[in-house]
Design an enzyme around this catalytic site. Sequence first.
Site, mmCIF file in Angstrom:
data_model
loop_
_atom_site.group_PDB
_atom_site.id
_atom_site.type_symbol
_atom_site.label_atom_id
_atom_site.label_comp_id
_atom_site.label_asym_id
_atom_site.label_seq_id
_atom_site.Cartn_x
_atom_site.Cartn_y
_atom_site.Cartn_z
ATOM 1 N N ASN A 97 -9.965 0.093 -0.339
ATOM 2 C CA ASN A 97 -8.500 0.174 -0.322
ATOM 3 C C ASN A 97 -7.968 -0.445 -1.618
ATOM 4 O OD1 ASN A 97 -5.760 -0.127 0.093
ATOM 5 N ND2 ASN A 97 -5.943 -1.002 2.148
ATOM 6 N N HIS A 130 -3.358 7.558 1.897
ATOM 7 C CA HIS A 130 -3.734 6.208 1.467
ATOM 8 C C HIS A 130 -5.093 5.896 2.073
ATOM 9 C CE1 HIS A 130 -3.889 2.057 0.630
ATOM 10 N NE2 HIS A 130 -3.619 1.664 1.860
ATOM 11 N N CYS A 184 0.814 -1.223 0.000
ATOM 12 C CA CYS A 184 0.000 0.000 0.000
ATOM 13 C C CYS A 184 0.846 1.271 0.000
ATOM 14 C CB CYS A 184 -0.950 -0.002 1.183
ATOM 15 S SG CYS A 184 -2.164 -1.322 1.078
#
Length: 324
Positions: free
Chosen positions: A281, A251, A114
């Site tokens: 996500n 993020h 990520c």
Amino acid sequence: MPFRSLVRACGAYLPQRVMTNDELAARLDTSNDWIVQRTGIRQRHIAADGETTSDLATVAAERALASIGMTGADLDLIVLATATPDHTFPATAAKVQARLGMRRGAAFDVQAVCTGFIYALSVADNAIRTGQAKRALVIGAETFSRILDWNDRGTCVLFGDGAGALVLEAVPDEGGSAARGVLSTHLHSDGTGYELLYVDGGPSTSGVAGHVRMEGHEIFRHAVQRLAEVVDEALTANRLKADAVDWLVPHQANRRIIDAMGKRLGLPPEKVVITIDRHANTSAASVPLALAEASADGRIRAGQLVLMEAMGGGLTWGAALVRW
Ligand code: ACO
């Protein structure tokens, strides 16, 4: 003369298929209310059968390039962040390079889950600063739907597919934080957290792709602490205070983590770019997708200060400050 990386353009691509929380609740022991309250996620996009990470990445890249009248032939570097490559090798970036008609320079992948986009941005920015590249494409692209255990409610509700891309161009570095371009990037990792968030497959272990496994609660705890540290580090490095930040582009892993970061920086919610409700996500794609959305709708404008941060498997975490 030293160079700096100016962000010239953004592009995004989300697969057509949207999966709602209710669809998940119809076949798993979960509910729309639980997912919305604990994460802020309302839906996610899922790649079609046969639609690969390079497909998503290529469209996002083409959109970014077309918006400034460029093609792949104008580039000399592609850095693509992904944890879900088309194949174990070659790099997904090589496929994108071919499809964009770019025949020179270099194209390779970066893997920091990520945090991948911040890592890729840092690598490309360093290449531009040192004169190794003049025009770089930085991509975050993922098809996490392919590595989810669709029976594990603790992970499968959290992720989605997508891609975002940025075109960077070398400009003379006028120095200071008022001049446009990437001001600084800050990367960290701590491999002792390897097993808190990993995929239980891979060519050297099981020979199959595997599925995401996560200690969600532990990751959450680390995220809040590490992101706060790295954001402070980025501001301090540029002698800036949080009130100078025009946009926080975090993020998009959990709405509660995003809200905690916004609050800690004293930023009003309208200065925080949120996509998690619609995208979930998307790992390395989440920051460039959010950047593309907020620049396309006119929120992020030239000259504004944009703070990006991310945390992911590794553990990895990082931040970037960009004068847009
Ligand atoms: N629906 C209903 N209940 C659920 C679900 C679900 N989808 N998932 C978990 N639960 C249950 C658990 O089983 C647990 O039940 P129990 O109390 O009976 O044992 C309860 O909900 C609470 O579980 P927690 O895991 O403690 O819930 P938490 O509030 O921590 O939320 C979450 C879980 C959303 C995963 C959160 O921990 C999180 O967002 N963590 C961070 C994720 C992250 O930041 N990842 C970073 C990057 S990702 C990458 O790099 C790939």
